[in-house]
Design a protein around this motif. Sequence first.
Motif: not given
Length: 172
Positions: A44-49, A70-74, A115-123
């Motif tokens: 992602t060009g270090n935008q997120f994982w 930052d982190e987001l949990f879904y 089971r969840w999604l975790v998003l980290g931004t930036p990467g």
Amino acid sequence: MSIENTPAGSVATEMKVLDVPSGQGRAIWHMGALMVFKATSAETGNQFWLAEQTSNRGYASPIHLHTREDELFYVLDGELSIEIDGVMHHPKTGGTVFSPRGLPHSYKVESDTARWLVLGTPGGFDGWFFDTGKPAERLEVPAFDPADFPDFGDVIASVEAYGGKVLGPPRA
């Protein structure tokens, strides 16, 4: 189902379309969890994982914070408890919790399995998981193996290399 394990050092030089079919991604076993990375910082060009994590009841992170992301949990299935800066959140299936950088937080699986999604931004922080995990042999939560849990001092040092800080053990 297939498991893709790409080299940890591979870096994308330009942004490209990413299309990851169901059941695919870079899968690792990490300290008792199955993590399937649907998008890596390199892709992602270090935008997120973005990772889909599956863990059993009682799985918990130490109290920690991130200085860079930052982190987001879904929550896709099950229930988590997530404490952020002293406030407890209890997302269930379909729930979302956002944790801004700099705030101490931890999470724990409260249902039999979650089971969840975790998003980290930036990467960038996904590199820690790749450095300290191992390629998953199957798309399932690994059996408990004490050898998969490194010395806590080593965990603290490795997290700090990625801009994180471990503040304490998981909450009871």
